[in-house]
Motif scaffolding. Structure first.
Motif, PDB file in Angstrom:
ATOM      1  N   ALA A  63     -85.952  56.967  61.315  1.00 16.62           N
ATOM      2  CA  ALA A  63     -87.104  56.952  60.409  1.00 16.62           C
ATOM      3  C   ALA A  63     -87.904  58.238  60.646  1.00 16.62           C
ATOM      4  N   PRO A  64     -87.586  59.322  59.925  1.00 17.46           N
ATOM      5  CA  PRO A  64     -88.288  60.588  60.168  1.00 17.46           C
ATOM      6  C   PRO A  64     -89.747  60.535  59.727  1.00 17.46           C
ATOM      7  N   GLU A  65     -90.525  61.450  60.267  1.00 19.99           N
ATOM      8  CA  GLU A  65     -91.943  61.544  59.890  1.00 19.99           C
ATOM      9  C   GLU A  65     -92.042  62.079  58.465  1.00 19.99           C
ATOM     10  N   PRO A  66     -93.085  61.679  57.738  1.00 22.32           N
ATOM     11  CA  PRO A  66     -93.245  62.218  56.376  1.00 22.32           C
ATOM     12  C   PRO A  66     -93.511  63.719  56.408  1.00 22.32           C
ATOM     13  N   GLU A  67     -93.100  64.381  55.348  1.00 23.94           N
ATOM     14  CA  GLU A  67     -93.280  65.823  55.265  1.00 23.94           C
ATOM     15  C   GLU A  67     -94.755  66.155  55.041  1.00 23.94           C
ATOM     16  N   PRO A  68     -95.266  67.212  55.674  1.00 23.30           N
ATOM     17  CA  PRO A  68     -96.675  67.555  55.461  1.00 23.30           C
ATOM     18  C   PRO A  68     -96.902  68.065  54.037  1.00 23.30           C
ATOM     19  N   ALA A  69     -98.119  67.880  53.555  1.00 24.09           N
ATOM     20  CA  ALA A  69     -98.470  68.361  52.211  1.00 24.09           C
ATOM     21  C   ALA A  69     -98.422  69.882  52.199  1.00 24.09           C
ATOM     22  N   ARG A  70     -97.772  70.455  51.190  1.00 25.44           N
ATOM     23  CA  ARG A  70     -97.636  71.911  51.128  1.00 25.44           C
ATOM     24  C   ARG A  70     -98.604  72.553  50.147  1.00 25.44           C
TER      25      ARG A  70
END
Length: 56
Positions: free
Chosen positions: A31-38
């Motif tokens: 369960a990877p961490e969500p991607e940061p907002a770009r």
């Protein structure tokens, strides 16, 4: 019917899957961490509104 048609056919062999399965890389997680907002959602709106379509 010929003699060849009367002979029992060997069972059809299933082909092995062609995709390679490899172990996950070290340090990966199921369960990877969500991607940061770009960027902001409206960041590109002005530029898109200014773009003109090509004239044919």
């Amino acid at each position: 019917m010929t003699d060849r048609d009367a002979e029992p056919q060997p069972p059809a062999r299933r082909r092995a899957p062609r995709r390679v399965t490899t172990p996950p890389p070290p340090g990966s997680h199921a369960a990877p961490e969500p991607e940061p907002a770009r960027h902001r959602l409206d960041e590109n709106d002005d530029r898109l509104r200014a773009d003109k379509p090509p004239h044919y």
